[in-house]
Design a protein around this motif. Sequence first.
Motif, PDB file in Angstrom:
ATOM      1  N   CYS A  42      -7.689   1.380 -11.255  1.00 31.81           N
ATOM      2  CA  CYS A  42      -6.499   0.634 -10.839  1.00 31.81           C
ATOM      3  C   CYS A  42      -5.280   1.550 -10.700  1.00 31.81           C
ATOM      4  O   CYS A  42      -4.202   1.232 -11.209  1.00 31.81           O
ATOM      5  CB  CYS A  42      -6.202  -0.478 -11.846  1.00 31.81           C
ATOM      6  SG  CYS A  42      -7.507  -1.681 -12.016  1.00 31.81           S
ATOM      7  N   LYS A  46      -2.357  -3.715 -10.432  1.00 30.76           N
ATOM      8  CA  LYS A  46      -3.287  -4.808 -10.690  1.00 30.76           C
ATOM      9  C   LYS A  46      -3.815  -5.410  -9.391  1.00 30.76           C
ATOM     10  O   LYS A  46      -3.067  -5.540  -8.416  1.00 30.76           O
ATOM     11  CB  LYS A  46      -2.590  -5.913 -11.488  1.00 30.76           C
ATOM     12  CG  LYS A  46      -2.223  -5.511 -12.884  1.00 30.76           C
ATOM     13  CD  LYS A  46      -1.573  -6.675 -13.607  1.00 30.76           C
ATOM     14  CE  LYS A  46      -1.258  -6.320 -15.038  1.00 30.76           C
ATOM     15  NZ  LYS A  46      -0.694  -7.443 -15.768  1.00 30.76           N
ATOM     16  N   PRO A  47      -5.083  -5.827  -9.399  1.00 27.02           N
ATOM     17  CA  PRO A  47      -5.629  -6.510  -8.229  1.00 27.02           C
ATOM     18  C   PRO A  47      -4.859  -7.804  -7.948  1.00 27.02           C
ATOM     19  O   PRO A  47      -4.397  -8.477  -8.873  1.00 27.02           O
ATOM     20  CB  PRO A  47      -7.071  -6.833  -8.629  1.00 27.02           C
ATOM     21  CG  PRO A  47      -7.372  -5.907  -9.762  1.00 27.02           C
ATOM     22  CD  PRO A  47      -6.074  -5.649 -10.449  1.00 27.02           C
ATOM     23  N   ASN A  48      -4.700  -8.112  -6.694  1.00 29.27           N
ATOM     24  CA  ASN A  48      -4.062  -9.355  -6.239  1.00 29.27           C
ATOM     25  C   ASN A  48      -2.585  -9.460  -6.639  1.00 29.27           C
ATOM     26  O   ASN A  48      -2.057 -10.562  -6.758  1.00 29.27           O
ATOM     27  CB  ASN A  48      -4.829 -10.583  -6.741  1.00 29.27           C
ATOM     28  CG  ASN A  48      -6.262 -10.562  -6.283  1.00 29.27           C
ATOM     29  OD1 ASN A  48      -6.544 -10.287  -5.119  1.00 29.27           O
ATOM     30  ND2 ASN A  48      -7.180 -10.815  -7.187  1.00 29.27           N
ATOM     31  N   GLU A  49      -1.936  -8.321  -6.871  1.00 21.82           N
ATOM     32  CA  GLU A  49      -0.497  -8.315  -7.129  1.00 21.82           C
ATOM     33  C   GLU A  49       0.174  -7.351  -6.148  1.00 21.82           C
ATOM     34  O   GLU A  49       0.579  -6.244  -6.518  1.00 21.82           O
ATOM     35  CB  GLU A  49      -0.204  -7.925  -8.585  1.00 21.82           C
ATOM     36  CG  GLU A  49      -0.637  -8.987  -9.567  1.00 21.82           C
ATOM     37  CD  GLU A  49      -0.035  -8.806 -10.941  1.00 21.82           C
ATOM     38  OE1 GLU A  49       0.974  -8.076 -11.089  1.00 21.82           O
ATOM     39  OE2 GLU A  49      -0.577  -9.413 -11.878  1.00 21.82           O
ATOM     40  N   PRO A  50       0.278  -7.778  -4.886  1.00 18.66           N
ATOM     41  CA  PRO A  50       0.792  -6.870  -3.850  1.00 18.66           C
ATOM     42  C   PRO A  50       2.220  -6.389  -4.097  1.00 18.66           C
ATOM     43  O   PRO A  50       2.550  -5.260  -3.742  1.00 18.66           O
ATOM     44  CB  PRO A  50       0.680  -7.677  -2.559  1.00 18.66           C
ATOM     45  CG  PRO A  50       0.550  -9.095  -2.981  1.00 18.66           C
ATOM     46  CD  PRO A  50      -0.073  -9.085  -4.340  1.00 18.66           C
ATOM     47  N   ALA A  51       3.055  -7.187  -4.728  1.00 13.81           N
ATOM     48  CA  ALA A  51       4.434  -6.742  -4.985  1.00 13.81           C
ATOM     49  C   ALA A  51       4.435  -5.555  -5.953  1.00 13.81           C
ATOM     50  O   ALA A  51       5.128  -4.557  -5.727  1.00 13.81           O
ATOM     51  CB  ALA A  51       5.273  -7.885  -5.539  1.00 13.81           C
ATOM     52  N   GLN A  53       1.914  -3.529  -6.480  1.00  7.42           N
ATOM     53  CA  GLN A  53       1.273  -2.409  -5.779  1.00  7.42           C
ATOM     54  C   GLN A  53       2.262  -1.706  -4.845  1.00  7.42           C
ATOM     55  O   GLN A  53       2.304  -0.474  -4.793  1.00  7.42           O
ATOM     56  CB  GLN A  53       0.049  -2.910  -5.007  1.00  7.42           C
ATOM     57  CG  GLN A  53      -1.052  -3.388  -5.920  1.00  7.42           C
ATOM     58  CD  GLN A  53      -2.118  -4.186  -5.199  1.00  7.42           C
ATOM     59  OE1 GLN A  53      -2.022  -4.447  -4.007  1.00  7.42           O
ATOM     60  NE2 GLN A  53      -3.141  -4.591  -5.928  1.00  7.42           N
ATOM     61  N   ARG A  54       3.080  -2.476  -4.153  1.00 10.35           N
ATOM     62  CA  ARG A  54       4.099  -1.880  -3.275  1.00 10.35           C
ATOM     63  C   ARG A  54       5.131  -1.096  -4.089  1.00 10.35           C
ATOM     64  O   ARG A  54       5.536  -0.001  -3.699  1.00 10.35           O
ATOM     65  CB  ARG A  54       4.789  -2.955  -2.430  1.00 10.35           C
ATOM     66  CG  ARG A  54       3.995  -3.363  -1.202  1.00 10.35           C
ATOM     67  CD  ARG A  54       4.839  -4.226  -0.273  1.00 10.35           C
ATOM     68  NE  ARG A  54       5.189  -5.514  -0.853  1.00 10.35           N
ATOM     69  CZ  ARG A  54       4.414  -6.590  -0.834  1.00 10.35           C
ATOM     70  NH1 ARG A  54       3.235  -6.563  -0.250  1.00 10.35           N
ATOM     71  NH2 ARG A  54       4.824  -7.714  -1.386  1.00 10.35           N
ATOM     72  N   ASP A  55       5.547  -1.661  -5.227  1.00  8.90           N
ATOM     73  CA  ASP A  55       6.513  -0.968  -6.085  1.00  8.90           C
ATOM     74  C   ASP A  55       5.951   0.363  -6.590  1.00  8.90           C
ATOM     75  O   ASP A  55       6.656   1.373  -6.614  1.00  8.90           O
ATOM     76  CB  ASP A  55       6.910  -1.840  -7.280  1.00  8.90           C
ATOM     77  CG  ASP A  55       7.767  -3.031  -6.881  1.00  8.90           C
ATOM     78  OD1 ASP A  55       8.302  -3.046  -5.750  1.00  8.90           O
ATOM     79  OD2 ASP A  55       7.896  -3.952  -7.717  1.00  8.90           O
ATOM     80  N   ARG A  58       5.805   2.804  -3.618  1.00  9.49           N
ATOM     81  CA  ARG A  58       7.163   3.290  -3.316  1.00  9.49           C
ATOM     82  C   ARG A  58       7.618   4.338  -4.333  1.00  9.49           C
ATOM     83  O   ARG A  58       8.169   5.376  -3.971  1.00  9.49           O
ATOM     84  CB  ARG A  58       8.157   2.129  -3.314  1.00  9.49           C
ATOM     85  CG  ARG A  58       8.220   1.391  -2.023  1.00  9.49           C
ATOM     86  CD  ARG A  58       9.396   0.412  -2.005  1.00  9.49           C
ATOM     87  NE  ARG A  58       9.155  -0.569  -0.971  1.00  9.49           N
ATOM     88  CZ  ARG A  58       8.714  -1.804  -1.178  1.00  9.49           C
ATOM     89  NH1 ARG A  58       8.503  -2.240  -2.396  1.00  9.49           N
ATOM     90  NH2 ARG A  58       8.510  -2.613  -0.171  1.00  9.49           N
TER      91      ARG A  58
END
Length: 101
Positions: A42, A46-51, A53-55, A58
């Motif tokens: 990972c 976390k899986p299914n937490e696109p916000a 993942q984007r943070d 970035r």
Amino acid sequence: MGLIARGLEARGLPTLTMTCLWEVSMAFKPPRTVFLDFPMGCPAGKPNEPALQRDILRAALILAPQFGAPWKISELPFQWSADGSREWEETVRDLYRKGLN
């Protein structure tokens, strides 16, 4: 990934790797690496937490130009659990002890 990154860098292509395994990254010495103290598999959140993942992505990209010394690892300030709990470590250990059957 570290060996691939080194090969790409040798051919002039800059790389940035993300890892959850500090010791492995130190052994393979990728040119630029960001470390997350997250469960293995990972490194982008976390899986299914696109916000989240984007943070994380970035934050990694913001650090990329700041790498100076070769084989540097920078730690990102994200936590797996909002409360800082490390219970996930035991869950991961159990998965590996029991297998994925």
